[in-house]
Design an enzyme around this catalytic site. Structure first.
Site, PDB file in Angstrom:
ATOM      1  CE  LYS A  79     -13.162  21.322  16.398  1.00 35.22           C
ATOM      2  NZ  LYS A  79     -14.498  20.721  16.629  1.00 35.22           N
ATOM      3  CB  SER A 154     -16.807  22.318  13.868  1.00 34.43           C
ATOM      4  OG  SER A 154     -16.659  21.610  15.076  1.00 34.43           O
ATOM      5  CB  SER A 178     -17.906  18.700  15.588  1.00 37.56           C
ATOM      6  OG  SER A 178     -18.618  19.820  15.154  1.00 37.56           O
TER       7      SER A 178
HETATM    8  N1  LIG Z   1     -20.149  21.527  16.775  1.00 40.32           N
HETATM    9  C1  LIG Z   1     -20.726  20.514  16.187  1.00 40.32           C
HETATM   10  O1  LIG Z   1     -20.691  19.402  16.704  1.00 40.32           O
HETATM   11  C2  LIG Z   1     -21.266  20.735  14.841  1.00 40.32           C
HETATM   12  C3  LIG Z   1     -22.606  21.214  14.593  1.00 40.32           C
HETATM   13  N2  LIG Z   1     -22.748  21.090  13.156  1.00 40.32           N
HETATM   14  C4  LIG Z   1     -22.807  22.662  14.985  1.00 40.32           C
HETATM   15  O2  LIG Z   1     -22.647  23.508  14.140  1.00 40.32           O
HETATM   16  O3  LIG Z   1     -23.165  22.971  16.085  1.00 40.32           O
END
Ligand SMILES: NC(=O)C[C@H](N)C(=O)O
Length: 486
Positions: A79, A154, A178
């Site tokens: 990532k 993400s 994410s």
């Molecule tokens: N970063 C994550 O684990 C995703 C979460 N949907 C966020 O936007 O914070």
């Protein structure tokens, strides 16, 4: 059949018998990337020349040495918020376009010790803020099962690269879901380890008290291999935990006879689609058939998790992202006549809308006069959410529920409605707030042919039990054998 349909253990035995070479594996990666990348857009940067020359070096070593790294010769995608020395690392943000880090993250060093081959860097929501990979500053990654749908986020690029057969495994990061949510949307296996189990040194910070790096793979066994390679305390990360790392592979040999499963009623209630619910209930039946028992329980503070998370993570983000000022890293505006304008313009032009939204939310929650009402209160609720888990784990070995309330949604469907997007994280956020580990494994397909995920949650530092349950489930079902047709 692709070489990546084999597990790491099988590929290793083929390598040792010289039936295949590391070069074949790396060829397979880039060949597949050439075939499908136009459709899925998972990668931001490829490292082909270096990967090929390293593959050659490893091939030459096969006949001469007798000690091999745990991930010897295995192609991997990383990532783009995990720093790689000399290899462009952008966090999918224009503000870091053309940023070449001067050091490797600890997990990257560990991958090198394990002798894996880095294929490239994977797309994501900018600075890991999002649940669909539509917030990338560069491109929108698509779901390989149906390219009109999002892959989740993400770590969308990390899940898609594995699901589309571009790499056999990848690393993502999980702050509020994410790793697990994209794994669920793409039909692969994704683990969020216990907070502190894996070093965060070199993971570009979003919300430091929640962030953790986790593996995404085709099988539970490969996932255990990858965690084995990256887990452990690190003097460079004061929040990494000095807790012994067990042999995760031996955990896979156990069964689930007598295992006690808790199923929170909140995780099968309002907002969770009927087919998601049914797939979880069928999953529980499978585990019952293997000797486990389950009971319904309550995690009463779950309903506050999303609000708590977005207050705390945005507060931490507003502080962490202050370092991107146009002076020290990446993008700098041409339109400034003094220092203050330089900061303002560089940040306004470099950050995307979602990142700006979170910085504003976080700055507000931390500002004097509001701090007690928002930030401090959210910290207190976080403690209550953690306590909910501790109470349940006094009586049960694991908690099981869905990973997401619905299967993947369409590209464009939620992007202009942040609150609906945030609500999608309702089943993954509580584990980050509590710091406990959780995995998502494939547990079926929706009526539209999109993957569904079963989430197995464990006690702090008990990834072994999660792997044992997930592996038993995988062996007893056929879901992991379904592959997207691209
Ligand atoms: N970063 C994550 O684990 C995703 C979460 N949907 C966020 O936007 O914070």
């Amino acid at each position: 059949m692709s070489l990546f349909d084999y597990k790491i253990s099988e590929l290793h035995s083929m390598l040792h018998k010289k039936e295949i070479s590391v070069t074949d594996l790396v060829d397979q990666s880039y060949k597949r990337i050439n075939e499908v990348e136009d459709k899925v857009e998972a990668f931001l940067t490829l490292d082909e020349e270096k990967a090929r020359s390293y593959a050659k070096q490893l091939d030459e070593a096969i006949g001469t040495k007798d000690q091999f790294g745990l991930l010897f010769g295995m192609p991997i995608g990383i990532k783009d918020n995990i720093v790689t020395k000399g290899l462009r690392t952008t966090c999918a943000s224009k503000i870091l376009d053309n940023f070449d880090p001067i050091y490797d993250a600890t997990v990257v060093q560990k991958l090198q010790q394990a002798e894996s081959v880095t294929i490239g860097k994977l797309n994501m929501d900018e600075f890991a803020m999002g649940s669909s990979t539509e917030n990338s500053g560069f491109k929108v990654t698509k779901n390989p099962w149906n390219t009109s749908y999002v892959p989740g986020g993400s770590s969308g690029g990390s899940a898609v690269a594995v699901a589309a057969g571009e790499v056999p495994f990848s690393l993502g990061s999980d702050t509020g879901g994410s790793v697990r949510q994209p794994a669920s949307f793409c039909g692969v296996v994704g683990l969020k380890p216990t907070y502190g189990r894996v070093s965060r040194y070199g993971l570009v910070a979003f919300a430091s008290s929640l962030d953790i790096i986790g593996p995404i793979t085709n099988s539970v066994e490969d996932n255990a291999y990858l965690l084995q390679a990256i887990a452990g305390v690190d003097p460079m990360d004061g929040t990494s935990a000095n807790v012994e790392v067990p042999d995760y592979l031996s955990a896979l040999t156990g069964d689930v006879k007598g295992l006690k499963i808790a199923v929170p009623s909140e995780y099968l209630g309002e907002g969770v689609s009927e087919e998601v619910k049914q797939s979880v209930l069928s999953g529980l039946k499978v585990l019952e058939g293997q000797g486990a028992t389950w009971e319904e329980v309550s995690l009463p503070h779950s309903k506050y998790a999303v609000a708590t998370y977005y207050l705390l993570s945005s507060s931490e983000a507003s502080a962490n992202l202050s370092r991107f000022d146009g002076v020290r890293y990446g993008y700098r505006t041409d339109n400034a006549s003094n220092l203050l304008e330089l900061y303002k313009q560089s940040r306004s032009e470099g950050f995307g809308d979602e990142v700006k939204r979170r910085i504003m939310l976080g700055t507000f929650a931390l500002s004097s006069g509001y701090y007690d009402a928002y930030y401090k209160k959210a910290q207190k609720v976080r403690t209550l959410i953690k306590k909910d888990f501790e109470d349940v784990f006094e009586k049960y070995d694991v908690i099981i529920g869905p990973t997401t309330p619905t299967p993947a949604f369409k590209v464009g469907e939620k992007i202009s409605d942040p609150l609906t997007m945030y609500a999608n994280d309702i089943l993954t956020i509580p584990m980050n707030l509590a710091g406990v580990p959780a995995i998502s494994v494939p547990c079926g397909l929706s009526t539209e042919g999109l993957p569904l995920g079963l989430q197995i949650i464990g006690k702090h530092f008990d990834e072994s039990t999660i792997y044992r349950v997930a592996h038993t489930f995988e062996q007893a079902t056929e879901f992991h054998k379904e592959k997207p047709q691209l």
